[in-house]
Design a protein around this motif. Structure first.
Motif, PDB file in Angstrom:
ATOM      1  N   LEU A 136      44.560  11.913  34.412  1.00 36.02           N
ATOM      2  CA  LEU A 136      45.210  11.797  33.099  1.00 36.02           C
ATOM      3  C   LEU A 136      44.193  11.888  31.962  1.00 36.02           C
ATOM      4  O   LEU A 136      44.487  12.463  30.904  1.00 36.02           O
ATOM      5  CB  LEU A 136      45.991  10.488  33.000  1.00 36.02           C
ATOM      6  N   ALA A 137      43.010  11.368  32.203  1.00 33.91           N
ATOM      7  CA  ALA A 137      41.981  11.449  31.165  1.00 33.91           C
ATOM      8  C   ALA A 137      41.559  12.891  30.918  1.00 33.91           C
ATOM      9  O   ALA A 137      41.131  13.250  29.815  1.00 33.91           O
ATOM     10  CB  ALA A 137      40.772  10.607  31.568  1.00 33.91           C
ATOM     11  N   ALA A 138      41.694  13.715  31.941  1.00 36.47           N
ATOM     12  CA  ALA A 138      41.273  15.113  31.824  1.00 36.47           C
ATOM     13  C   ALA A 138      42.324  15.987  31.144  1.00 36.47           C
ATOM     14  O   ALA A 138      42.052  17.157  30.841  1.00 36.47           O
ATOM     15  CB  ALA A 138      40.957  15.672  33.207  1.00 36.47           C
ATOM     16  N   LEU A 139      43.507  15.449  30.922  1.00 30.25           N
ATOM     17  CA  LEU A 139      44.558  16.255  30.303  1.00 30.25           C
ATOM     18  C   LEU A 139      44.243  16.507  28.837  1.00 30.25           C
ATOM     19  O   LEU A 139      43.873  15.586  28.098  1.00 30.25           O
ATOM     20  CB  LEU A 139      45.918  15.555  30.436  1.00 30.25           C
ATOM     21  N   ALA A 140      44.395  17.742  28.436  1.00 28.05           N
ATOM     22  CA  ALA A 140      44.076  18.101  27.047  1.00 28.05           C
ATOM     23  C   ALA A 140      45.110  17.516  26.094  1.00 28.05           C
ATOM     24  O   ALA A 140      46.263  17.275  26.459  1.00 28.05           O
ATOM     25  CB  ALA A 140      44.045  19.623  26.906  1.00 28.05           C
ATOM     26  N   THR A 141      44.682  17.289  24.869  1.00 28.32           N
ATOM     27  CA  THR A 141      45.616  16.836  23.843  1.00 28.32           C
ATOM     28  C   THR A 141      46.610  17.954  23.556  1.00 28.32           C
ATOM     29  O   THR A 141      46.216  19.108  23.366  1.00 28.32           O
ATOM     30  CB  THR A 141      44.871  16.479  22.553  1.00 28.32           C
ATOM     31  N   PRO A 142      47.891  17.668  23.567  1.00 32.11           N
ATOM     32  CA  PRO A 142      48.874  18.734  23.325  1.00 32.11           C
ATOM     33  C   PRO A 142      48.688  19.339  21.942  1.00 32.11           C
ATOM     34  O   PRO A 142      48.444  18.620  20.968  1.00 32.11           O
ATOM     35  CB  PRO A 142      50.217  18.011  23.453  1.00 32.11           C
ATOM     36  N   PRO A 143      48.802  20.639  21.845  1.00 33.17           N
ATOM     37  CA  PRO A 143      48.575  21.307  20.564  1.00 33.17           C
ATOM     38  C   PRO A 143      49.691  21.076  19.551  1.00 33.17           C
ATOM     39  O   PRO A 143      49.511  21.320  18.368  1.00 33.17           O
ATOM     40  CB  PRO A 143      48.504  22.789  20.959  1.00 33.17           C
ATOM     41  N   HIS A 144      50.834  20.619  20.012  1.00 31.00           N
ATOM     42  CA  HIS A 144      51.944  20.403  19.088  1.00 31.00           C
ATOM     43  C   HIS A 144      52.775  19.227  19.589  1.00 31.00           C
ATOM     44  O   HIS A 144      52.672  18.820  20.737  1.00 31.00           O
ATOM     45  CB  HIS A 144      52.823  21.659  18.999  1.00 31.00           C
ATOM     46  N   THR A 185      47.209   1.263  16.689  1.00 33.43           N
ATOM     47  CA  THR A 185      45.819   0.896  16.922  1.00 33.43           C
ATOM     48  C   THR A 185      45.507   1.021  18.408  1.00 33.43           C
ATOM     49  O   THR A 185      46.246   0.537  19.241  1.00 33.43           O
ATOM     50  CB  THR A 185      45.581  -0.561  16.477  1.00 33.43           C
ATOM     51  N   THR A 186      44.415   1.665  18.708  1.00 31.92           N
ATOM     52  CA  THR A 186      44.073   1.867  20.116  1.00 31.92           C
ATOM     53  C   THR A 186      42.574   2.007  20.279  1.00 31.92           C
ATOM     54  O   THR A 186      41.877   2.410  19.357  1.00 31.92           O
ATOM     55  CB  THR A 186      44.757   3.138  20.654  1.00 31.92           C
ATOM     56  N   THR A 187      42.099   1.651  21.446  1.00 29.41           N
ATOM     57  CA  THR A 187      40.667   1.813  21.727  1.00 29.41           C
ATOM     58  C   THR A 187      40.382   3.190  22.280  1.00 29.41           C
ATOM     59  O   THR A 187      39.238   3.587  22.399  1.00 29.41           O
ATOM     60  CB  THR A 187      40.207   0.767  22.745  1.00 29.41           C
ATOM     61  N   ARG A 188      41.449   3.921  22.687  1.00 33.52           N
ATOM     62  CA  ARG A 188      41.258   5.268  23.194  1.00 33.52           C
ATOM     63  C   ARG A 188      41.322   6.244  22.037  1.00 33.52           C
ATOM     64  O   ARG A 188      41.874   5.965  20.986  1.00 33.52           O
ATOM     65  CB  ARG A 188      42.343   5.607  24.219  1.00 33.52           C
ATOM     66  N   PRO A 189      40.810   7.469  22.207  1.00 34.47           N
ATOM     67  CA  PRO A 189      40.899   8.462  21.148  1.00 34.47           C
ATOM     68  C   PRO A 189      42.350   8.679  20.757  1.00 34.47           C
ATOM     69  O   PRO A 189      43.236   8.729  21.590  1.00 34.47           O
ATOM     70  CB  PRO A 189      40.301   9.724  21.788  1.00 34.47           C
ATOM     71  N   ARG A 192      51.375  15.822  33.671  1.00 30.22           N
ATOM     72  CA  ARG A 192      50.911  17.118  33.190  1.00 30.22           C
ATOM     73  C   ARG A 192      52.047  17.873  32.501  1.00 30.22           C
ATOM     74  O   ARG A 192      51.868  18.505  31.472  1.00 30.22           O
ATOM     75  CB  ARG A 192      50.351  17.913  34.375  1.00 30.22           C
ATOM     76  N   ARG A 193      53.249  17.785  33.086  1.00 34.90           N
ATOM     77  CA  ARG A 193      54.400  18.458  32.463  1.00 34.90           C
ATOM     78  C   ARG A 193      54.699  17.861  31.095  1.00 34.90           C
ATOM     79  O   ARG A 193      55.010  18.579  30.137  1.00 34.90           O
ATOM     80  CB  ARG A 193      55.617  18.319  33.388  1.00 34.90           C
ATOM     81  N   LEU A 194      54.589  16.551  30.964  1.00 32.22           N
ATOM     82  CA  LEU A 194      54.864  15.896  29.686  1.00 32.22           C
ATOM     83  C   LEU A 194      53.850  16.317  28.623  1.00 32.22           C
ATOM     84  O   LEU A 194      54.198  16.555  27.468  1.00 32.22           O
ATOM     85  CB  LEU A 194      54.838  14.376  29.868  1.00 32.22           C
ATOM     86  N   GLY A 226      47.525  12.472  27.485  1.00 31.10           N
ATOM     87  CA  GLY A 226      47.050  11.768  28.663  1.00 31.10           C
ATOM     88  C   GLY A 226      46.790  10.298  28.404  1.00 31.10           C
ATOM     89  O   GLY A 226      47.243   9.442  29.177  1.00 31.10           O
ATOM     90  N   PRO A 227      46.070   9.948  27.330  1.00 30.11           N
ATOM     91  CA  PRO A 227      45.822   8.523  27.049  1.00 30.11           C
ATOM     92  C   PRO A 227      47.107   7.727  26.848  1.00 30.11           C
ATOM     93  O   PRO A 227      47.207   6.579  27.271  1.00 30.11           O
ATOM     94  CB  PRO A 227      44.974   8.570  25.774  1.00 30.11           C
TER      95      PRO A 227
END
Length: 956
Positions: free
Chosen positions: A27-35, A283-287, A527-529, A537-538
């Protein structure tokens, strides 16, 4: 200390693959969705599932995964007793989503996600969703259907009726990456990438979320409901067969097909379906995910109460808590009556015959209801098996398809379909390729399932949640509409081994295990989500941890719940006896037969009721009692080999089909497992089944259906479920000049140690009728499972002492006398011969006639005898035995079964336990099978042996 253990639950107590760490890394490796995508929109073009619904299903999968980890944690310090988990099988969430919460479900032990979804479907606090609309099926692009393809006439999913009888919207189970394997219509999983091509597009239910507050009371701004759109990418993997079972013929409406207008959509609302929410800073400690640090809060919401409730159910089962809702700490099973989830045992595939029987009963009751016969005046109130067009779902693993019970179930479903009798059952084979360590040969499962005659084949990849849902909806809709059996072949993986103690590295290479981990279905859904722009992912990892914390919190709570404390508490639900109510039921039946139903009864007997027909034989008396039973119990059905057209091998059921029709008296295929399975399912659905096993020796082919299934149902459900049944069995020995062992079997040991089972053995015609009425009433009142063992050699016996004396015949009691002649379960009958003061003979079945003849001979010698007919082998009439034994101080047990494991052992033990101190002796059959012809006399009990045994006792 428990808090310390709790903190390491997700880090130390895992398999060597460390599934939790792999999940986090993925899940950490999943890219941030572009939209960012509106969660109310469909996930795929023309699909049924919305983003919000997919998020709900992800929650179900994660809950199931966390339960598996919790089970390993509990076991690590000796507080958990069950570690077979569902990891890798979470795609079955999609199967649950494609069904209604009222569809009876018999689940195997890797059904955690299915159970969570079903709990949410039945949650009354879940907001209702916009009903899906029917979309006419598109014409198939292929000119002719091929094996595994969906024919152009495959029915669309019709609309939900306005009365709300069906629950309304679609769900999914597991989603895979868009580049992963999609649902397959060929043998095994598809090798294609990307969305699966639609072989025969069909309509799909669409739906959107309605505006409603968050389940836990947190109010957030909702988005409007999604628009209804036609779905066009569904795949139905059907199967051609020469008998047409896998093909829906264009323009043909099968006899049992439910009209489209009456066929509500198969889709259902998601677990605690909540409105989609707008985004807000978090608020979150993750990106931060999304633009400008704004996180997508479609996944930030309270964990659905239905999921936490389901988790509590499962965890209570793991720790054997007495507060577990279905088995009460007696076993870890998936089951709840309010969820229509029927508990099943761990016996491989033994629940499949029951599922077929339940499907047969559901369809029969539907037809009766359509004719207005199900609840006519005088009919017993019966539990409804769900909606009129309910279907039965039954899940199992790939290794189970090789079991004889599974083969029997598939064969029976196909056999009846071939004859035109409809059985709406959806079999679900969850294929992870392994039976503990034994691999299913590549392609074997698909080949075997495709080849089942009369059963339509569908296939999907369980790692693709959306694709699985589409195929499951198609399969369920086909079964619901056609009222015919189908199988859904769901390809899965097995993660974390078979169970906690299974070191699969001993029999699987590391590369194979790693390949399964790479196909983790929960990761695939995540991954689908992300690919759909519904979460990052975060965010999903936050959700994973939140659900994990809730599961861990509940695990801590259930540890302190009470366990079953004593034997009485353990056996309380096993086989309750309410003799007063049973006696009243018999009396009421007699009153109706003599009163309001007198004319109907006279007509059924052709104007001459049996009480006016003179003395009857044992067979005639049973026939008359069956007729009265069918008149008194509208849901009763008599079935078995040769019972209908022929009237039974010995004529015991002669004329019953003519009197009551083929729907209530019918012949079955020649398979005892299936006969009992039909009875088990029918009883569960509200019928009163009376199956016949043609010979006692044939019962041994199928006795697990009594031991493992019938007798355990109340035990594993605390009485919430029951399968009343009276199994007629022709048996015991002494058939002169006919058969050998298989027609003269004299062993009942396999029945006597089944907890809760009632075993009746009538010897006399008058007892037979009264005892059969008792068994039917006990089954109807208490849900008892009764075996009615009929001595074949006495069926047509007329004389007792001399030829032509007719003293073994007996009159049939008129209905007004039924109450007075009632024979309670566990009560003996005593005959006095001579002074009756010298010796007590305890016997049953054929032994009664032989003992009475021997007693007559002893009386000529001045010896008085009491002959005690047990009548009931389970429960034994212990009070009667003690009383009659004490009366003479000399007991001779005449046991026509074998010396080892015979009934006599139980009788002697009961006397010893009660403190009997008089003389006792046993006469029993030799430990041998019964040979053919005159040689049988060498191993069976004889009258001479009885008289000699009595003389020996008196000589002491």
């Amino acid at each position: 200390m428990r808090g310390v253990r709790l903190s390491v639950m997700l880090s130390d107590v895992t398999t060597p693959q460390d599934l939790d760490d792999r999940f986090r890394e993925s899940l950490a490796a999943l890219a941030t969705p572009p939209h960012r995508t509106d969660p109310a929109r469909q996930v795929t073009e023309g699909g049924a599932l919305t983003g919000a619904q997919l998020l709900d299903l992800f929650d179900a999968q994660v809950t199931s995964r966390q339960l598996d980890l919790a089970g390993r944690w509990l076991r690590s310090f000796g507080e958990g007793y069950y570690t077979i988990g569902s990891a890798g099988h979470e795609g079955n969430a999609a199967v649950a989503a494609a069904l209604r919460p009222t569809d009876p479900a018999l689940l195997h032990y890797r059904s955690g996600a299915f159970y969570c979804v079903r709990a949410a479907q039945a949650d009354p606090s879940a907001p209702s969703l916009v009903p899906p609309t029917a979309v006419p099926p598109a014409a198939s692009s292929s000119s002719s259907p091929s094996v595994g393809s969906a024919e152009s006439s495959a029915p669309a999913v019709p609309p939900t009726p306005p009365d709300g009888s069906a629950v309304q919207v679609a769900r999914a189970g597991e989603a895979a990456d868009a580049t992963e394997t999609g649902p397959s219509t060929e043998t095994g999983p598809s090798t294609e990438t990307g969305p699966s091509a639609a072989v025969g597009p069909a309509g799909r239910p669409t739906g959107g979320l309605s505006v409603a507050p968050d389940r836990a009371g947190t109010l957030e701004r909702e988005t409007p409901a999604g628009s209804d759109q036609p779905a066009t990418n569904a795949v139905a993997a059907g199967r051609d067969s020469t008998d047409g079972a896998g093909v829906v013929e264009p323009g043909v409406n099968p006899a049992a097909e439910v009209p489209a207008a009456d066929d509500p959509a198969a889709a259902v609302p998601l677990a605690g379906s909540r409105p989609a929410t707008v985004t807000a800073p978090v608020t979150t400690t993750r990106p931060a995910a999304g633009d400008g640090g704004i996180r997508m809060t479609g996944v930030k919401r309270p964990v659905p109460r239905a999921y936490t409730d389901a988790a509590r159910d499962v965890l209570r089962g793991m720790v054997a808590s007495s507060q577990e809702p279905i088995a009460g700490g007696r076993h870890k099973v998936f089951g709840r009556a309010d969820l229509a989830v029927v508990p099943t045992t761990s016996t491989i595939a033994s629940h499949l015959p029951r599922a077929v029987g339940m499907g047969l009963a559901v369809e029969r009751l539907r037809r009766l209801d359509a004719r207005g016969e199900a609840n006519r005046p005088g009919a017993e109130p019966e539990p409804a098996p769900g909606a009129a067009d309910a279907i039965v779902v039954c899940s199992f693993g790939d290794a189970s398809i090789n079991h004889a019970s599974a083969t029997a179930a598939f064969n029976t479903a196909g056999w009846y379909d071939h004859t035109g009798l409809r059985i709406p059952v959806l079999f679900v084979c969850e294929d992870n390729g392994l039976g503990i360590s034994v691999r299913s040969p590549q392609g074997w499962v698909a080949t075997a399932l495709r080849s089942k005659p009369g059963i339509r084949y569908f296939a999907a990849d369980g790692a693709d949640l959306v694709g699985t849902y589409e195929v499951a909806v198609e399969a369920a809709a086909w079964v619901r509409r056609q009222r015919r059996p189908a199988v859904l072949h769901l390809t899965t993986v097995r993660l974390m081994g078979h169970a906690g103690a299974d070191a699969e590295s001993a029999y699987r290479p590391a590369s194979e295990i790693a390949a399964d981990v790479a196909r983790d279905p929960v990761v695939a859904t995540a991954r689908r989500l992300v690919d759909a722009g519904l979460a990052s992912g975060p965010e999903l990892l936050d959700r994973y941890d939140e659900i994990g914390w809730q599961v861990r919190r509940i695990a801590e709570e259930v540890l302190d719940e009470p366990k079953l404390a004593d034997a009485a508490e353990v056996i309380a639900p096993l086989a309750p006896r309410r003799p007063v109510r049973v006696a009243l039921a018999v009396a009421d039946a007699g009153a109706r037969a003599a009163g309001t139903d007198a004319a109907t009864r006279a007509e059924a007997f052709g104007g001459k009721p049996p009480e006016l027909a003179g003395p009857l034989t044992l067979a005639q008396s049973i026939n008359a009692a069956l007729t009265d039973g069918l008149l008194n119990h509208p849901q009763m059905a008599v079935f078995g080999e040769d019972v209908a057209a022929k009237g039974g091998v010995y004529g015991v059921t002669k004329g019953l089909r003519d009197r009551f029709g083929a729907a209530r008296v019918f012949d079955t295929l020649l398979d005892e497992t299936s006969i009992l399975g039909l009875g088990l399912g029918a009883g569960l659905a509200g019928m009163l089944p009376v199956p016949e096993i043609q010979y006692l020796a044939y019962l041994h082919n199928a006795e697990d259906q009594l031991r493992g299934e019938a007798a355990t149902m109340r035990f594993f459900s605390q009485g919430a479920w029951r399968n009343p049944m009276v199994v007629r069995v022709a048996g015991l020995a002494y058939q002169e000049g006919f058969g050998g062992h298989f027609h003269n079997d004299n062993s009942v040991a396999v029945l006597r140690d089944v907890p809760g089972l009632v075993i009746a053995v009538p010897a006399r015609p008058d007892d037979a009728a009264a005892m059969l009425r008792t068994c039917l009433a006990s089954a109807a009142v208490d849900g008892s499972v009764c075996v009615f063992l009929e001595p074949i050699a006495l069926y047509h016996t007329r004389d007792l002492y001399t030829d032509g004396d007719g003293e073994w015949l007996a009159g049939y009691a008129e209905p007004g006398a039924w109450a007075g002649g009632h024979v309670p379960v566990g009560r003996a009958r005593v005959y006095g011969v001579g002074s009756a003061d010298d010796v007590t003979i305890i016997t049953f079945g054929n032994g009664v006639r032989m003992s009475l003849r021997a007693a007559s001979a002893l009386a000529d010698e001045g010896i008085g005898t009491r002959v005690v007919d047990l009548r009931w082998l389970a429960p034994l009439p212990v009070a009667d035995l003690i009383r009659e034994a004490a009366a003479t101080g000399r007991v001779l047990v005449v046991d026509e079964t074998r010396r080892s494991g015979g009934v006599g052992e139980g009788v002697i033990a009961a006397l010893v336990d009660a403190g009997y101190v008089g003389a006792a002796r046993r006469v029993a059959a030799v430990d041998s099978f019964v040979p053919l012809g005159p040689a049988a006399r060498q191993v069976l009990v004889s009258e001479e042996a009885i008289t000699q045994g009595a003389r020996t006792l008196l000589a002491r």
